[in-house]
Scaffold this motif. Structure first.
Motif, mmCIF file in Angstrom:
data_model
loop_
_atom_site.group_PDB
_atom_site.id
_atom_site.type_symbol
_atom_site.label_atom_id
_atom_site.label_comp_id
_atom_site.label_asym_id
_atom_site.label_seq_id
_atom_site.Cartn_x
_atom_site.Cartn_y
_atom_site.Cartn_z
ATOM 1 N N ASP A 127 0.832 -1.208 0.000
ATOM 2 C CA ASP A 127 0.000 0.000 0.000
ATOM 3 C C ASP A 127 0.867 1.258 0.000
ATOM 4 O OD1 ASP A 127 -2.245 -1.610 0.032
ATOM 5 O OD2 ASP A 127 -2.726 -1.231 2.148
ATOM 6 N N HIS A 128 1.923 1.234 0.797
ATOM 7 C CA HIS A 128 2.812 2.398 0.874
ATOM 8 C C HIS A 128 3.543 2.613 -0.450
ATOM 9 C CE1 HIS A 128 5.269 5.480 2.663
ATOM 10 N NE2 HIS A 128 6.363 4.843 2.316
ATOM 11 N N GLN A 129 4.004 1.530 -1.058
ATOM 12 C CA GLN A 129 4.695 1.647 -2.339
ATOM 13 C C GLN A 129 3.752 2.167 -3.421
ATOM 14 O OE1 GLN A 129 6.321 -2.299 -2.783
ATOM 15 N NE2 GLN A 129 8.189 -1.774 -1.678
ATOM 16 N N GLU A 130 2.511 1.716 -3.414
ATOM 17 C CA GLU A 130 1.535 2.198 -4.390
ATOM 18 C C GLU A 130 1.277 3.695 -4.200
ATOM 19 O OE1 GLU A 130 -1.810 -0.428 -3.868
ATOM 20 O OE2 GLU A 130 -0.949 -1.934 -5.215
ATOM 21 N N PHE A 131 1.223 4.149 -2.955
ATOM 22 C CA PHE A 131 1.033 5.560 -2.657
ATOM 23 C C PHE A 131 2.201 6.390 -3.201
ATOM 24 C CE2 PHE A 131 1.958 9.142 0.201
ATOM 25 C CZ PHE A 131 0.819 9.904 -0.015
ATOM 26 N N GLU A 134 2.053 6.575 -6.975
ATOM 27 C CA GLU A 134 1.000 7.520 -7.385
ATOM 28 C C GLU A 134 1.473 8.965 -7.234
ATOM 29 O OE1 GLU A 134 -3.176 8.805 -5.467
ATOM 30 O OE2 GLU A 134 -3.020 6.666 -5.974
ATOM 31 N N GLN A 135 2.132 9.265 -6.127
ATOM 32 C CA GLN A 135 2.641 10.620 -5.904
ATOM 33 C C GLN A 135 3.699 10.988 -6.944
ATOM 34 O OE1 GLN A 135 1.353 12.816 -3.572
ATOM 35 N NE2 GLN A 135 -0.143 11.165 -3.510
#
Length: 143
Positions: A127-131, A134-135
């Motif tokens: 989840d953190h890597q996907e965030f 995205e940023q």
């Protein structure tokens, strides 16, 4: 940095446990009902061990013992590795890898705050890597 507290805030702090005197069969029933892979073993509200499906497989099934006649205390893992809510997920992953465990009780002093599993840690990492991705995409696209 993502912390254990962050994971517990998302997944909840429900803790499932058995007494060391319960049968392994009763522990397995609870794990199946709750769809979990381990239970904390509590004696007088004190953490004394952890019992997992792995303990059952290695110490009951492969040893030819009967789960209905064996107490949890006979197969539980007494050396329990714990983390605090402030620990980062990287520390959890390192501890789980080094100690070959899949579940870590979360403790604040003598109080059990919850349990994190390897699945929880992996999900939080993804989840953190996907965030981050995205940023970065927004930054590159100028949005």
């Amino acid at each position: 940095m993502i912390t254990v507290r962050d994971i517990l805030d998302r997944k909840g702090r429900q803790v499932w446990s058995v007494a060391p005197t319960h049968t392994v069969y009763a522990a397995l029933q609870m794990m199946a009902e709750k769809r979990i892979g381990s239970l904390l073993v509590l004696e007088h509200d004190r953490l004394v061990g952890i019992v997992s499906e792995r303990d059952y497989a290695r110490k009951i099934a492969l040893a030819g013992k009967a789960s209905r006649e064996t107490a949890v205390r006979d197969i539980m893992t007494s050396e329990v590795f714990c983390v605090a809510p402030s620990h980062g997920i990287e520390e959890c992953m390192a501890l789980m890898t080094a100690r070959s465990v899949r579940h870590l009780p979360v403790m604040s002093g003598d109080h059990i705050e919850g349990v994190v599993s390897i699945g929880d840690v992996v999900k939080a990492t993804i989840d953190h890597q996907e965030f981050i991705i995205e940023q970065l995409e927004h930054f590159i696209a100028g949005r």
